[in-house]
Design an enzyme around this catalytic site. Structure first.
Site, PDB file in Angstrom:
ATOM      1  N   SER A 165       0.848  -1.093  -0.333  1.00 33.69           N
ATOM      2  CA  SER A 165      -0.009   0.168   0.006  1.00 33.69           C
ATOM      3  C   SER A 165       1.017   1.248  -0.006  1.00 33.69           C
ATOM      4  O   SER A 165       2.198   1.141   0.443  1.00 33.69           O
ATOM      5  CB  SER A 165      -0.908   0.045   1.097  1.00 33.69           C
ATOM      6  OG  SER A 165      -1.416   1.280   1.569  1.00 33.69           O
ATOM      7  N   TYR A 178      -0.857  -0.614  10.071  1.00 31.44           N
ATOM      8  CA  TYR A 178      -0.948  -1.144   8.857  1.00 31.44           C
ATOM      9  C   TYR A 178       0.088  -0.630   7.967  1.00 31.44           C
ATOM     10  O   TYR A 178       0.624  -1.273   7.185  1.00 31.44           O
ATOM     11  CB  TYR A 178      -2.379  -0.362   8.145  1.00 31.44           C
ATOM     12  CG  TYR A 178      -2.850  -0.696   6.703  1.00 31.44           C
ATOM     13  CD1 TYR A 178      -3.754  -1.698   6.519  1.00 31.44           C
ATOM     14  CD2 TYR A 178      -2.500   0.134   5.682  1.00 31.44           C
ATOM     15  CE1 TYR A 178      -4.082  -2.069   5.066  1.00 31.44           C
ATOM     16  CE2 TYR A 178      -2.889  -0.021   4.407  1.00 31.44           C
ATOM     17  CZ  TYR A 178      -3.738  -1.222   3.949  1.00 31.44           C
ATOM     18  OH  TYR A 178      -4.068  -1.331   2.731  1.00 31.44           O
ATOM     19  N   LYS A 182       2.691  -2.913   5.722  1.00 29.05           N
ATOM     20  CA  LYS A 182       2.939  -2.934   4.402  1.00 29.05           C
ATOM     21  C   LYS A 182       4.312  -2.386   3.952  1.00 29.05           C
ATOM     22  O   LYS A 182       4.718  -2.899   2.995  1.00 29.05           O
ATOM     23  CB  LYS A 182       1.719  -1.919   3.866  1.00 29.05           C
ATOM     24  CG  LYS A 182       0.298  -2.196   3.987  1.00 29.05           C
ATOM     25  CD  LYS A 182       0.087  -3.596   3.170  1.00 29.05           C
ATOM     26  CE  LYS A 182      -1.507  -3.793   3.193  1.00 29.05           C
ATOM     27  NZ  LYS A 182      -1.722  -5.023   2.481  1.00 29.05           N
TER      28      LYS A 182
HETATM   29  P1  NAP Z   1     -11.737  -5.606   0.996  1.00 30.61           P
HETATM   30  O1  NAP Z   1     -12.565  -5.321   0.010  1.00 30.61           O
HETATM   31  O2  NAP Z   1     -11.974  -5.404   2.154  1.00 30.61           O
HETATM   32  O3  NAP Z   1     -11.524  -7.293   0.888  1.00 30.61           O
HETATM   33  C1  NAP Z   1     -10.801  -8.102   1.829  1.00 30.61           C
HETATM   34  C2  NAP Z   1     -10.684  -9.588   1.261  1.00 30.61           C
HETATM   35  O4  NAP Z   1      -9.478 -10.003   2.354  1.00 30.61           O
HETATM   36  C3  NAP Z   1     -11.734 -10.188   1.272  1.00 30.61           C
HETATM   37  O5  NAP Z   1     -11.816 -11.144   0.222  1.00 30.61           O
HETATM   38  C4  NAP Z   1     -11.811 -10.811   2.623  1.00 30.61           C
HETATM   39  O6  NAP Z   1     -12.383 -12.201   2.703  1.00 30.61           O
HETATM   40  C5  NAP Z   1     -10.231 -11.282   2.717  1.00 30.61           C
HETATM   41  N1  NAP Z   1      -9.798 -11.467   4.076  1.00 30.61           N
HETATM   42  C6  NAP Z   1      -9.698 -10.580   4.948  1.00 30.61           C
HETATM   43  N2  NAP Z   1      -9.018 -11.216   6.121  1.00 30.61           N
HETATM   44  C7  NAP Z   1      -8.933 -12.402   5.752  1.00 30.61           C
HETATM   45  C8  NAP Z   1      -8.134 -13.473   6.251  1.00 30.61           C
HETATM   46  N3  NAP Z   1      -7.708 -13.633   7.707  1.00 30.61           N
HETATM   47  N4  NAP Z   1      -7.839 -14.834   5.704  1.00 30.61           N
HETATM   48  C9  NAP Z   1      -8.299 -14.945   4.676  1.00 30.61           C
HETATM   49  N5  NAP Z   1      -9.017 -13.998   3.834  1.00 30.61           N
HETATM   50  C10 NAP Z   1      -9.295 -12.664   4.554  1.00 30.61           C
HETATM   51  O7  NAP Z   1     -10.129  -5.255   0.501  1.00 30.61           O
HETATM   52  P2  NAP Z   1      -9.469  -4.570  -0.688  1.00 30.61           P
HETATM   53  O8  NAP Z   1      -9.866  -3.169  -0.735  1.00 30.61           O
HETATM   54  O9  NAP Z   1      -9.977  -5.410  -1.876  1.00 30.61           O
HETATM   55  O10 NAP Z   1      -7.879  -4.963  -0.415  1.00 30.61           O
HETATM   56  C11 NAP Z   1      -7.201  -5.893  -0.707  1.00 30.61           C
HETATM   57  C12 NAP Z   1      -5.702  -5.519  -0.486  1.00 30.61           C
HETATM   58  O11 NAP Z   1      -5.348  -4.285  -1.247  1.00 30.61           O
HETATM   59  C13 NAP Z   1      -5.532  -5.533   0.759  1.00 30.61           C
HETATM   60  O12 NAP Z   1      -4.352  -6.079   1.340  1.00 30.61           O
HETATM   61  C14 NAP Z   1      -5.334  -4.077   1.401  1.00 30.61           C
HETATM   62  O13 NAP Z   1      -4.550  -3.666   2.228  1.00 30.61           O
HETATM   63  C15 NAP Z   1      -4.648  -3.575  -0.096  1.00 30.61           C
HETATM   64  N6  NAP Z   1      -4.805  -2.260  -0.371  1.00 30.61           N
HETATM   65  C16 NAP Z   1      -6.061  -1.877  -0.623  1.00 30.61           C
HETATM   66  C17 NAP Z   1      -6.425  -0.378  -0.686  1.00 30.61           C
HETATM   67  C18 NAP Z   1      -7.890   0.096  -1.106  1.00 30.61           C
HETATM   68  O14 NAP Z   1      -7.754   1.378  -1.387  1.00 30.61           O
HETATM   69  N7  NAP Z   1      -8.740  -0.624  -1.091  1.00 30.61           N
HETATM   70  C19 NAP Z   1      -5.147   0.397  -0.851  1.00 30.61           C
HETATM   71  C20 NAP Z   1      -3.882  -0.016  -0.748  1.00 30.61           C
HETATM   72  C21 NAP Z   1      -3.958  -1.407  -0.358  1.00 30.61           C
HETATM   73  P3  NAP Z   1     -13.923 -12.251   3.291  1.00 30.61           P
HETATM   74  O15 NAP Z   1     -14.902 -11.875   2.172  1.00 30.61           O
HETATM   75  O16 NAP Z   1     -14.432 -13.673   3.505  1.00 30.61           O
HETATM   76  O17 NAP Z   1     -14.051 -11.245   4.439  1.00 30.61           O
END
Ligand code: NAP
Length: 265
Positions: A165, A178, A182
């Site tokens: 991130s 976080y 990261k």
């Molecule tokens: P999200 O919409 O909240 O989805 C999170 C996903 O991770 C879901 O599929 C969830 O499964 C799964 N998950 C969470 N905890 C878990 C665990 N302990 N074991 C297995 N699966 C787990 O998040 P996102 O925005 O797509 O983010 C994906 C990645 O990108 C993350 O690493 C996040 O830190 C990174 N990121 C996101 C952003 C952003 O702006 N969105 C920015 C920078 C980095 P369930 O559906 O079963 O809960």
């Protein structure tokens, strides 16, 4: 990819082919946290590129099944593998089960994507908030990647993409946990890349800025997009396109890198 060595020439004109590697026809990608958001978009994209997708998730059965059903409906291959990436034993059991179901296959591509936010100012941050974020982003990378790495090294082919991130690059107030997780992921990416490069396994990180997903659903998008030079949040599909490139054969000479995808932030 069958590879033969012609070891046994019993008599002139008779050549017996001998397998030197396990039969490995399909390429498999494991995407953690693929039920929703960025992980789901990565699963769709890689399925379109011909990978059989292993969809990991934790709680959301319905969303995970929808991801799988949509891939299958579009002619792709996908299966669910539910486990908690924050639990080393759960990782071990799940990978073991998968390997029993696929004795002749291995996972070529691993996308360490599952992540959570537990924001708080550090002065108020609870142990659980610190530990759960590090376990889900950082420890999961270690336990899962170590478990799958041996097969990649043996086959002399592998791709590991870690979703970091912008918080890991610049730090973000309210996200000491976080940002630490990261940033550590970026350090681990660089170190592991050097360990495995000679075996044609690449390790890279992707550092998204603000991307539309459930994770950012509680943020004030109207305010935050003002600080993004492109004046908008990114789309999960845009991150998926970058991950798919890093997973591809064309990206064979890119390793140890962290590529930001932030709209200029
Ligand atoms: P999200 O919409 O909240 O989805 C999170 C996903 O991770 C879901 O599929 C969830 O499964 C799964 N998950 C969470 N905890 C878990 C665990 N302990 N074991 C297995 N699966 C787990 O998040 P996102 O925005 O797509 O983010 C994906 C990645 O990108 C993350 O690493 C996040 O830190 C990174 N990121 C996101 C952003 C952003 O702006 N969105 C920015 C920078 C980095 P369930 O559906 O079963 O809960």
């Amino acid at each position: 990819m069958r590879k033969y060595t012609y070891l046994c020439k019993l008599q002139e004109g008779l050549v017996i082919p001998k397998f030197t590697e396990k039969k490995h026809q399909m390429r498999y990608v494991l995407v953690t946290g693929a039920s929703r958001g960025i992980g789901r978009a990565i699963a769709f994209k890689l399925a379109k590129q011909g990978y059989a997708v292993v969809i990991n998730y934790l709680h959301n059965d319905e969303a995970a099944q929808q991801t799988r059903d949509q891939i299958v409906a579009e002619g792709g291959q996908a299966e669910l593998l539910r486990f908690d990436v924050a639990q080393p034993n759960a990782i071990e059991q799940a990978v073991e089960q998968w390997q029993q179901r696929h004795p002749d296959e291995y996972i070529d591509v691993l996308v360490n994507n599952a992540g959570i936010r537990r924001d708080n100012l550090m002065v108020f941050m609870q142990n659980e908030e610190w530990e759960s974020v590090l376990q889900t982003s950082l420890n999961a990378f270690f336990y899962l990647t170590r478990r799958l790495l041996k097969d990649m090294l043996t086959h002399r082919h592998g791709r590991i993409v870690n979703i970091s991130s912008v918080s890991g690059l610049k730090g973000m107030a309210g996200q000491v946990n976080y940002s630490a997780a990261k940033a550590a992921l970026i350090g681990a990416t660089k170190a592991l890349a050097q360990e495995v490069a000679a075996r044609k396994v690449t390790v890279n990180a992707v550092a998204p800025g603000f991307i539309e997903s459930d994770m950012t659903g509680d943020l004030n998008q109207d305010e935050l997009k003002k600080i993004v030079p492109m004046k908008r949040f990114g789309k999960a599909e845009e991150v998926a396109a970058l991950v798919a490139f890093l997973a591809s054969d064309e990206a064979a000479y890119i390793t140890g890198e962290t590529i930001s995808i932030t709209g200029g932030l």
